[in-house]
Design a protein around this motif. Structure first.
Motif, PDB file in Angstrom:
ATOM      1  N   ASP A  42       0.568  -1.643  -0.072  1.00  0.00           N
ATOM      2  CA  ASP A  42      -0.154   0.177   0.179  1.00  0.00           C
ATOM      3  C   ASP A  42       0.360   1.643  -0.028  1.00  0.00           C
ATOM      4  O   ASP A  42       0.989   2.889  -0.891  1.00  0.00           O
ATOM      5  CB  ASP A  42      -1.177  -0.037   1.458  1.00  0.00           C
ATOM      6  CG  ASP A  42      -2.035  -1.005   1.459  1.00  0.00           C
ATOM      7  OD1 ASP A  42      -2.283  -1.079  -0.260  1.00  0.00           O
ATOM      8  OD2 ASP A  42      -2.510  -1.426   2.275  1.00  0.00           O
ATOM      9  N   GLN A  43       2.154   1.307   0.734  1.00  0.00           N
ATOM     10  CA  GLN A  43       2.766   2.433   1.169  1.00  0.00           C
ATOM     11  C   GLN A  43       4.195   2.266  -0.013  1.00  0.00           C
ATOM     12  O   GLN A  43       5.126   3.772  -0.483  1.00  0.00           O
ATOM     13  CB  GLN A  43       3.579   2.796   2.378  1.00  0.00           C
ATOM     14  CG  GLN A  43       2.646   3.068   2.928  1.00  0.00           C
ATOM     15  CD  GLN A  43       2.655   3.300   4.255  1.00  0.00           C
ATOM     16  OE1 GLN A  43       2.278   2.423   5.045  1.00  0.00           O
ATOM     17  NE2 GLN A  43       2.966   4.294   4.197  1.00  0.00           N
ATOM     18  N   HIS A  44       4.144   1.405  -0.616  1.00  0.00           N
ATOM     19  CA  HIS A  44       5.368   1.146  -1.543  1.00  0.00           C
ATOM     20  C   HIS A  44       5.614   1.264  -3.057  1.00  0.00           C
ATOM     21  O   HIS A  44       4.480   0.183  -3.715  1.00  0.00           O
ATOM     22  CB  HIS A  44       6.468   0.545  -0.671  1.00  0.00           C
ATOM     23  CG  HIS A  44       7.194   0.986   0.692  1.00  0.00           C
ATOM     24  ND1 HIS A  44       6.101   0.809   1.504  1.00  0.00           N
ATOM     25  CD2 HIS A  44       7.870   1.729   0.972  1.00  0.00           C
ATOM     26  CE1 HIS A  44       6.663   1.008   2.386  1.00  0.00           C
ATOM     27  NE2 HIS A  44       7.354   1.853   1.865  1.00  0.00           N
ATOM     28  N   GLU A  61       7.938   6.026  -1.436  1.00  0.00           N
ATOM     29  CA  GLU A  61       7.512   5.268  -0.113  1.00  0.00           C
ATOM     30  C   GLU A  61       6.269   6.709  -0.086  1.00  0.00           C
ATOM     31  O   GLU A  61       6.237   7.871  -0.529  1.00  0.00           O
ATOM     32  CB  GLU A  61       7.775   5.328   0.523  1.00  0.00           C
ATOM     33  CG  GLU A  61       6.971   5.217   2.696  1.00  0.00           C
ATOM     34  CD  GLU A  61       8.185   5.278   3.665  1.00  0.00           C
ATOM     35  OE1 GLU A  61       8.150   3.737   4.329  1.00  0.00           O
ATOM     36  OE2 GLU A  61       8.347   6.455   4.141  1.00  0.00           O
ATOM     37  N   ILE A  62       4.806   6.205  -0.572  1.00  0.00           N
ATOM     38  CA  ILE A  62       3.525   7.253   0.265  1.00  0.00           C
ATOM     39  C   ILE A  62       3.571   7.392   1.540  1.00  0.00           C
ATOM     40  O   ILE A  62       4.021   7.080   2.644  1.00  0.00           O
ATOM     41  CB  ILE A  62       2.756   6.166  -0.340  1.00  0.00           C
ATOM     42  CG1 ILE A  62       2.367   6.355  -1.763  1.00  0.00           C
ATOM     43  CG2 ILE A  62       1.814   7.687  -0.206  1.00  0.00           C
ATOM     44  CD1 ILE A  62       0.971   5.470  -1.719  1.00  0.00           C
ATOM     45  N   ASP A  64       1.445  10.259   2.910  1.00  0.00           N
ATOM     46  CA  ASP A  64       0.811  10.912   2.915  1.00  0.00           C
ATOM     47  C   ASP A  64      -0.608  10.889   1.939  1.00  0.00           C
ATOM     48  O   ASP A  64      -0.662  11.239   1.304  1.00  0.00           O
ATOM     49  CB  ASP A  64       0.545  12.349   3.425  1.00  0.00           C
ATOM     50  CG  ASP A  64      -0.508  12.461   3.825  1.00  0.00           C
ATOM     51  OD1 ASP A  64      -1.782  11.970   4.541  1.00  0.00           O
ATOM     52  OD2 ASP A  64      -0.259  14.233   4.186  1.00  0.00           O
ATOM     53  N   GLN A  65      -1.710   9.765   2.247  1.00  0.00           N
ATOM     54  CA  GLN A  65      -2.156   9.871   1.215  1.00  0.00           C
ATOM     55  C   GLN A  65      -3.384  10.106   1.257  1.00  0.00           C
ATOM     56  O   GLN A  65      -4.614   9.334   2.346  1.00  0.00           O
ATOM     57  CB  GLN A  65      -2.450   8.357   0.593  1.00  0.00           C
ATOM     58  CG  GLN A  65      -3.354   7.920  -0.483  1.00  0.00           C
ATOM     59  CD  GLN A  65      -2.883   6.866  -1.741  1.00  0.00           C
ATOM     60  OE1 GLN A  65      -1.616   6.525  -1.664  1.00  0.00           O
ATOM     61  NE2 GLN A  65      -3.645   6.586  -2.014  1.00  0.00           N
ATOM     62  N   TRP A  73       4.633  11.714  -1.725  1.00  0.00           N
ATOM     63  CA  TRP A  73       5.924   9.921  -1.321  1.00  0.00           C
ATOM     64  C   TRP A  73       7.431  10.898  -1.719  1.00  0.00           C
ATOM     65  O   TRP A  73       7.475  12.247  -1.417  1.00  0.00           O
ATOM     66  CB  TRP A  73       5.671   9.585  -3.045  1.00  0.00           C
ATOM     67  CG  TRP A  73       6.465  10.408  -4.046  1.00  0.00           C
ATOM     68  CD1 TRP A  73       7.224  10.374  -4.981  1.00  0.00           C
ATOM     69  CD2 TRP A  73       5.393  11.224  -4.754  1.00  0.00           C
ATOM     70  NE1 TRP A  73       7.652  11.555  -5.491  1.00  0.00           N
ATOM     71  CE2 TRP A  73       6.264  11.832  -5.757  1.00  0.00           C
ATOM     72  CE3 TRP A  73       3.947  11.800  -4.516  1.00  0.00           C
ATOM     73  CZ2 TRP A  73       6.353  12.672  -6.990  1.00  0.00           C
ATOM     74  CZ3 TRP A  73       3.632  12.902  -5.862  1.00  0.00           C
ATOM     75  CH2 TRP A  73       4.490  13.252  -6.865  1.00  0.00           C
ATOM     76  N   ILE A 149      -2.957   7.174   4.398  1.00  0.00           N
ATOM     77  CA  ILE A 149      -1.770   6.740   4.445  1.00  0.00           C
ATOM     78  C   ILE A 149      -2.216   8.155   5.823  1.00  0.00           C
ATOM     79  O   ILE A 149      -1.698   9.212   5.052  1.00  0.00           O
ATOM     80  CB  ILE A 149      -1.130   6.478   3.745  1.00  0.00           C
ATOM     81  CG1 ILE A 149      -1.513   5.809   3.460  1.00  0.00           C
ATOM     82  CG2 ILE A 149       0.355   6.257   4.625  1.00  0.00           C
ATOM     83  CD1 ILE A 149      -0.776   4.994   2.073  1.00  0.00           C
ATOM     84  N   ASP A 153       2.488   7.171   9.621  1.00  0.00           N
ATOM     85  CA  ASP A 153       2.903   6.179   9.358  1.00  0.00           C
ATOM     86  C   ASP A 153       4.368   5.192   8.713  1.00  0.00           C
ATOM     87  O   ASP A 153       4.067   3.799   9.247  1.00  0.00           O
ATOM     88  CB  ASP A 153       1.616   5.333   8.920  1.00  0.00           C
ATOM     89  CG  ASP A 153      -0.028   5.643   9.121  1.00  0.00           C
ATOM     90  OD1 ASP A 153      -0.027   6.021  10.542  1.00  0.00           O
ATOM     91  OD2 ASP A 153      -0.705   6.346   8.402  1.00  0.00           O
ATOM     92  N   SER A 154       5.151   5.910   8.250  1.00  0.00           N
ATOM     93  CA  SER A 154       5.773   5.513   7.750  1.00  0.00           C
ATOM     94  C   SER A 154       6.859   5.890   8.347  1.00  0.00           C
ATOM     95  O   SER A 154       6.574   6.364   9.258  1.00  0.00           O
ATOM     96  CB  SER A 154       6.078   6.443   5.881  1.00  0.00           C
ATOM     97  OG  SER A 154       6.147   7.796   6.129  1.00  0.00           O
TER      98      SER A 154
END
Length: 163
Positions: A42-44, A61-62, A64-65, A73, A149, A153-154
């Motif tokens: 979901d993030q990469h 890498e995302i 903020d979504q 990203w 996201i 979160d990352s």
């Protein structure tokens, strides 16, 4: 770092424009120089590009979504340094402004020359025009991911300067 900012108005509702943009593996269809995008989770994503004869592979890498509003990203691997955000602004029920801002570090003489001459700005403007044609001609999005996201979160949440 250098910054590029471009916007385009598309003749589709915000939900449709956003949903299509979340289909990263379809980016080579409308983004010049993007040979492949493989979504890892979901993030990469893993990217393969070729611009002015220079091949690059990197991961993004995302960070903020928020559905129907933005996707930001940053690169996390490979030989490319960039971070960016794409935003979606409803103009009315059937029209959306898609805006892209990206900070990047031009590597080598070819990329530095392209940066100085505005080549990246032209490429991004062309990519947005092709996205407009792609989503308007399709009649509907090919899919969509509506997850959230949040920064944090990352590993680190960053957006381009001025955004």
């Amino acid at each position: 770092m250098s910054m590029v900012k471009e916007s385009i108005d598309v003749d589709v509702p915000v939900r449709r424009a956003y949903n299509q943009w979340t289909q990263f593996e379809e980016f080579p269809t409308f983004m010049e120089g993007v040979e492949e995008v493989r979504q890892l989770d979901d993030q990469h994503c893993h990217w393969k590009t070729k611009v002015s004869g220079v091949r690059r592979e990197f991961d993004t890498e995302i960070v903020d979504q928020l559905p129907d509003e933005r996707i930001s990203w940053r690169t996390v691997g490979g030989d490319t340094q960039q971070k960016g955000v794409v935003t979606f602004q409803p103009l009315d029920e059937a029209h959306t402004r898609v805006s892209l801002a990206m900070d990047f570090e031009p590597e080598g003489m070819v990329e530095q020359a392209g940066d100085k001459t505005g080549l990246l700005d032209l490429r991004i403007r062309g990519d947005l025009r092709r996205f407009k044609g792609y989503i308007e001609e399709r009649g509907q999005e090919s899919g969509g991911w509506r997850g959230r996201i949040k920064p944090g979160d990352s590993d680190t949440g960053t957006t381009p300067s001025g955004m």
